[in-house]
Design an enzyme around this catalytic site. Sequence first.
Site, PDB file in Angstrom:
ATOM      1  CE  LYS A 194      -3.919  -2.153   0.205  1.00  0.00           C
ATOM      2  NZ  LYS A 194      -5.022  -1.958  -0.749  1.00  0.00           N
ATOM      3  CG  ASP A 219      -3.892  -0.998  -3.894  1.00  0.00           C
ATOM      4  OD1 ASP A 219      -4.409   0.016  -4.395  1.00  0.00           O
ATOM      5  OD2 ASP A 219      -4.559  -1.906  -3.362  1.00  0.00           O
ATOM      6  CD  GLU A 230      -4.802  -3.268  -6.812  1.00  0.00           C
ATOM      7  OE1 GLU A 230      -5.748  -3.452  -6.019  1.00  0.00           O
ATOM      8  OE2 GLU A 230      -3.907  -4.106  -7.008  1.00  0.00           O
ATOM      9  CD  GLU A 284      -9.934  -2.179  -4.247  1.00  0.00           C
ATOM     10  OE1 GLU A 284     -10.252  -1.982  -3.058  1.00  0.00           O
ATOM     11  OE2 GLU A 284      -8.786  -2.478  -4.615  1.00  0.00           O
ATOM     12  CG  ASP A 292     -14.042  -8.406  -4.050  1.00  0.00           C
ATOM     13  OD1 ASP A 292     -14.807  -9.375  -3.810  1.00  0.00           O
ATOM     14  OD2 ASP A 292     -13.161  -8.041  -3.269  1.00  0.00           O
ATOM     15  CG  HIS A 313     -10.066  -6.563  -4.744  1.00  0.00           C
ATOM     16  ND1 HIS A 313     -11.045  -6.595  -3.769  1.00  0.00           N
ATOM     17  CD2 HIS A 313      -9.054  -5.813  -4.246  1.00  0.00           C
ATOM     18  CE1 HIS A 313     -10.645  -5.879  -2.727  1.00  0.00           C
ATOM     19  NE2 HIS A 313      -9.442  -5.396  -2.987  1.00  0.00           N
ATOM     20  CD  GLU A 325      -5.718  -8.500  -3.261  1.00  0.00           C
ATOM     21  OE1 GLU A 325      -5.266  -7.550  -2.617  1.00  0.00           O
ATOM     22  OE2 GLU A 325      -6.651  -8.394  -4.071  1.00  0.00           O
TER      23      GLU A 325
END
Length: 379
Positions: A169, A197, A223, A249, A272, A299, A332
């Site tokens: 992240k 991300d 991302e 997502e 997702d 996701h 993931e």
Amino acid sequence: MKITSCTAMILRTPVSRPFTSARGWWYKTKNAMLVHIETDEGIDGWGEAYGPAECTKQVVDSLLAPLLVNQDPLDTNVLWEKMYQRIEDYAPQGFGVAAISAIDIALWDIKGKFFGLPVYKLLGGAHRLSLTPYATGLYFTEEDGDFITPAVSEAIKYKEMGFKGIKMKIALNRKEELERVKAVREAIGPDIELMVDANHGYSLYDAIWLSKKFEDLEISWFEEPISPHDLKGYADLRTKTSIPLAGGENNFTRYAFKDILDERAMDIIQPDLCCAGGITEVMRIASMAEVAGITCMMHVWGSAVGLFAALNVMAALPPSPHSWKPAPVWMEYEQTESPFREKLVTEPIRRENGEVYVPQSPGLGFTINMDIVEKYRVK
């Protein structure tokens, strides 16, 4: 066979160390919104919704569950359309579709158990029986202080655990974040794939700046660099970087993903299953992506229910593009603390030698641990 009940429930537990991403709110609990569907033949199914649990539960309880009683659970397409028509005027994105997703996943679980087959078999069979997991982590756990040292330490831990890829992240201002990503890349070396991300936390200008700097660090994909609503911004960014752009997502149903594909906004779409419309809808989305020449990856950020569902779907997706030796398919594997990932089912996912293996039991491939459900269920 007829549906006799559809029950939505919330599981919740505090986390020992609250964490945040670029969105800025702190995760102080881990939640799972599950749906349990029962039938008059004793076959049941489990599904999961991604997103704020109380809101989605209300949609299931008040709007969708009453539609399902006495319906045939094998009619997955028919029931999907019936549910979508109920919410389309009010919630064609967001909570309404997440609620449908949980129910649809549970219906596929029932369908697999009824026929005595894994769900991937009902989707046409497996193009692969194992996938390459990447660890999602490196969130922010302190509002102030050194953000580099804990990120490096966590990344090294995932490398030692055998992960071949890590998604970190990012959220700091662009110069600070560049130094943080550089430090992680140096720590894990060139052989581990590194993805970043931003949870749409940057402006287009900053995303362009970062993407150019990231090219030297061999970033596998960037991302959600900017707002999911700014598809023209994504398309613009794609022309200015060689790093693949990923996202999706926060998009719901084939209608939203059609817009992404039409704009050529992303290189990788990431629906997702637990909020984009469930297995029924995501298979449609994946087919659209294949036609457009765009990679589709799931996701996954929730409990074992969503993880098992994603494994079945990812097993069934054809290589895109087809080739003699297709590229490994990433899966993931979120790593923040949660009893709902490992302990919620009695047969945890098998992860060995840097691979995760597709479950072979009928349905989604698990048996729910009811002791965990009762322990964490919000009464």
